[in-house]
Design a protein around this motif. Sequence first.
Motif, PDB file in Angstrom:
ATOM      1  N   CYS A   1      34.745  37.991  37.501  1.00 41.62           N
ATOM      2  CA  CYS A   1      34.862  38.284  38.933  1.00 41.62           C
ATOM      3  C   CYS A   1      36.110  37.645  39.529  1.00 41.62           C
ATOM      4  O   CYS A   1      36.827  38.254  40.323  1.00 41.62           O
ATOM      5  CB  CYS A   1      33.617  37.782  39.674  1.00 41.62           C
ATOM      6  N   VAL A   2      36.349  36.430  39.177  1.00 42.27           N
ATOM      7  CA  VAL A   2      37.548  35.749  39.664  1.00 42.27           C
ATOM      8  C   VAL A   2      38.785  36.513  39.228  1.00 42.27           C
ATOM      9  O   VAL A   2      39.738  36.700  39.990  1.00 42.27           O
ATOM     10  CB  VAL A   2      37.586  34.292  39.156  1.00 42.27           C
ATOM     11  N   GLY A   3      38.763  36.978  38.005  1.00 47.76           N
ATOM     12  CA  GLY A   3      39.911  37.718  37.502  1.00 47.76           C
ATOM     13  C   GLY A   3      40.137  39.011  38.265  1.00 47.76           C
ATOM     14  O   GLY A   3      41.273  39.372  38.577  1.00 47.76           O
ATOM     15  N   VAL A   4      39.043  39.727  38.600  1.00 46.03           N
ATOM     16  CA  VAL A   4      39.171  40.990  39.337  1.00 46.03           C
ATOM     17  C   VAL A   4      39.718  40.723  40.732  1.00 46.03           C
ATOM     18  O   VAL A   4      40.607  41.431  41.215  1.00 46.03           O
ATOM     19  CB  VAL A   4      37.812  41.710  39.407  1.00 46.03           C
ATOM     20  N   TYR A   5      39.172  39.675  41.358  1.00 43.15           N
ATOM     21  CA  TYR A   5      39.642  39.336  42.699  1.00 43.15           C
ATOM     22  C   TYR A   5      41.132  39.019  42.675  1.00 43.15           C
ATOM     23  O   TYR A   5      41.901  39.471  43.528  1.00 43.15           O
ATOM     24  CB  TYR A   5      38.857  38.138  43.246  1.00 43.15           C
ATOM     25  N   TYR A   6      41.556  38.264  41.702  1.00 49.29           N
ATOM     26  CA  TYR A   6      42.968  37.875  41.601  1.00 49.29           C
ATOM     27  C   TYR A   6      43.836  39.108  41.406  1.00 49.29           C
ATOM     28  O   TYR A   6      44.896  39.243  42.013  1.00 49.29           O
ATOM     29  CB  TYR A   6      43.140  36.900  40.434  1.00 49.29           C
ATOM     30  N   LEU A   7      43.368  40.055  40.602  1.00 46.81           N
ATOM     31  CA  LEU A   7      44.141  41.266  40.327  1.00 46.81           C
ATOM     32  C   LEU A   7      44.284  42.112  41.593  1.00 46.81           C
ATOM     33  O   LEU A   7      45.378  42.607  41.913  1.00 46.81           O
ATOM     34  CB  LEU A   7      43.459  42.076  39.217  1.00 46.81           C
ATOM     35  N   LEU A   8      43.186  42.288  42.357  1.00 44.78           N
ATOM     36  CA  LEU A   8      43.233  43.096  43.573  1.00 44.78           C
ATOM     37  C   LEU A   8      44.131  42.453  44.627  1.00 44.78           C
ATOM     38  O   LEU A   8      44.860  43.138  45.357  1.00 44.78           O
ATOM     39  CB  LEU A   8      41.821  43.291  44.135  1.00 44.78           C
ATOM     40  N   ALA A   9      44.081  41.115  44.664  1.00 43.14           N
ATOM     41  CA  ALA A   9      44.926  40.420  45.636  1.00 43.14           C
ATOM     42  C   ALA A   9      46.393  40.641  45.307  1.00 43.14           C
ATOM     43  O   ALA A   9      47.233  40.791  46.201  1.00 43.14           O
ATOM     44  CB  ALA A   9      44.589  38.930  45.644  1.00 43.14           C
ATOM     45  N   ARG A  10      46.709  40.671  44.074  1.00 43.19           N
ATOM     46  CA  ARG A  10      48.096  40.903  43.653  1.00 43.19           C
ATOM     47  C   ARG A  10      48.556  42.306  44.026  1.00 43.19           C
ATOM     48  O   ARG A  10      49.688  42.520  44.469  1.00 43.19           O
ATOM     49  CB  ARG A  10      48.219  40.724  42.132  1.00 43.19           C
TER      50      ARG A  10
END
Length: 742
Positions: free
Chosen positions: A698-707
């Motif tokens: 989940c953290v990884g997905v959030y980081y990707l969308l923020a980018r």
Amino acid sequence: MLLSAIALGAFAALSLAGVAAAADERTQYVASDSYYRLDPASGTLTVRVEATIQNATNKELPTVYFWAMPGAKNVVVTRGDSPLEARAAELHESYGSISVVTATLPKPMKPGAKFDFVMTYEMPALKNDTVRMEPGSIELPFLGQGEGSFVWVDVPRSAENYFDPGCLVASSQPDSVKSSGYERWICGEATIIALSADNPTVLKRCASADSSCRQRFNLSPYSAYVQSISDPALRGSKEAEVVLAGSTVKLAFRYFRRDEKWAEEQFSTALAALPLLRDLFGFDFPKKTLLMRQSHHIDLVGAAGVAFPSEGQVLLASDTGFDKEVTVHELAHQWAGDNLDAKWLWEGLAEYATRAVASQVGVAPIDRGWQSRGYKDPLSTWYHGSNVYDPMYWYGKAGAFWFAYEAAIGGREGMKAVLARMDDDPARLPLDARWFMDAGEYASGSNLDELFLTWVFNADTAQATIKERRTAHNLVSALAAREAQYGVKGFPKDLQANLDAWTFGGVSAQVEKVNTLLDAFDKVRAMAGQAGLPESVAVATAWQTGTIAELTSTIENQRQAVGAITGTAKELAGEPAGSPSLQRLEEARKAYIAGDFTETKRLASLAITTLTDKGTAEQLIALAKEKQAAFKPGLLARVGMLFEDPDGDLARAESAFEAGDPATALKASRAAYDGWNDASARGLKRLAIFTGLMGAFCVGVYYLLARIDRGPKRKSKTAGTVEGHYIPEGTPGRWRDWENMP
């Protein structure tokens, strides 16, 4: 090497020529290089002599002289570019003939002056007692210019070429020689080179034309013999394969055709003698090939024959007066040569062997009459302190000793037994007199003190050592008798090393230690007998290869192994026949018999471990069954049971237990028990891991969308632009831009 007083005069027969050479030597000194080019197809040759001549007198010298081959034609002598008046005269000798070329100088040489000269001539086909030149074959002794000479000989590679030993293939092969299909040889002081056949340093130096190899000691102008044959029917070579106790040796003989009858006799003698010598010495001929070569030079140093065992070569002189005996003697050196450390040993054994087989090869050995020579010098002083240089005394006495030795150790069979041991231990080579004294006593049990004191050693200086040796050998003889009772023979390595080295100071203490060792061995054997164990081969095998300390350790290790087997047998007294533990114990017994005491102890211990594993496995299988019956899985337990098969583990445990494999049963039953007992804990652990992985995802997905949502800064709206949601053309979009779609 066999010496002969008869051979010393072979080349001294150049009477008139020798006188002329001696006289001329006082008038001029010469350093020369003579170049021969042989054409065996036509039976002719050409010669070019390059010489530096110095006036050796205190007077002016009007003429100089050169040696030339008999029958020389078209002789030309020049100094620089100027030809000189030259005349040739032949001197006829019992040995043959030789030409002396005298050149008249335009101006006399002043005392001490040096001039360079060149002489060329041709030699047509010719036959006389010395020279044989005919179409298809050339055989002759070629001339140098005496002291200070090198002779270079170019021969066709396609021909069969044979040079006197002492000539070498030249290190430098000029292109003009190679391109014409020839090979260049060099001959200098041929006698010295021939006697250095086993010295590669000397051979390399002489092949490179080192000045030290120029002819120096041979005063005759003749250098060496050459034979070059283009017609195979005229070859001077014999070859045969000889079977020696199952191995095959290729025998070759290279000789000069003028001595064909002599060569046939020597070759036939060799073929008959080699198998007899192999049988006498009892060990294999060390080479696959043996080359016999005729030499015209070894007799100049008084040698009738010379052997090079390390090279597998024999040099033979002809017309020695006892040629066949020489041949057998030099062949015997192939077994009695470099492996011995003193001249009296190798010459004496070669003499003995020659006379031992003489009657079987048709040889009547000469009577050396050594006993009538008036000398008493012991054999060990030959070239080691004696002032006697009479070869008839030394060869005769050295050969006679071995027949006395043979009689002292029980005759020919005892002698063969000793000779056959000569190659047993390469590390002991070269063998000395002490080795033969020891070997003779071991083989026969005879006391050889008096024999060696009378024949070999200086009694005045050797008496004390022989007495000390006898004391030591009496001790070890008693020890050997006791060793035989225990099935061992020989002596421990360090004791034997002192006996071999004739170092007797510590032998008494070592014998005492070995007796103590035998006492310990006797007790261990008694223990083994009480335990029902058969004899082990370990101590007997190691007795001659181990030191006293190593054997002490071996016997102690054996004692521990017997104790391990005895103790384990008591522990397993109640085990049923064929049980895994008893099987391990049986394996331990076999290891004991084989002498592997360390493995014996390991297997005995493993038998006890196997018994323990059996009880533990039985209990753990029962516990696993209880867990199986009581197992009621919840959510966590179900997760924990994923990828586990405790039912299969339990089945494998029961099967292994029934098959008598408690170790496998213990491992499988433990896995089954843990499979059920730890199911909930395992499930919780797996869920925790799964939760952690999902959080990280989940953290990884959030980081990707923020980018993705972050882009370059957009430009401000300007007047006149359209109101509402608007994405300027060429601007990158964001993941929420779907809201701006019409």
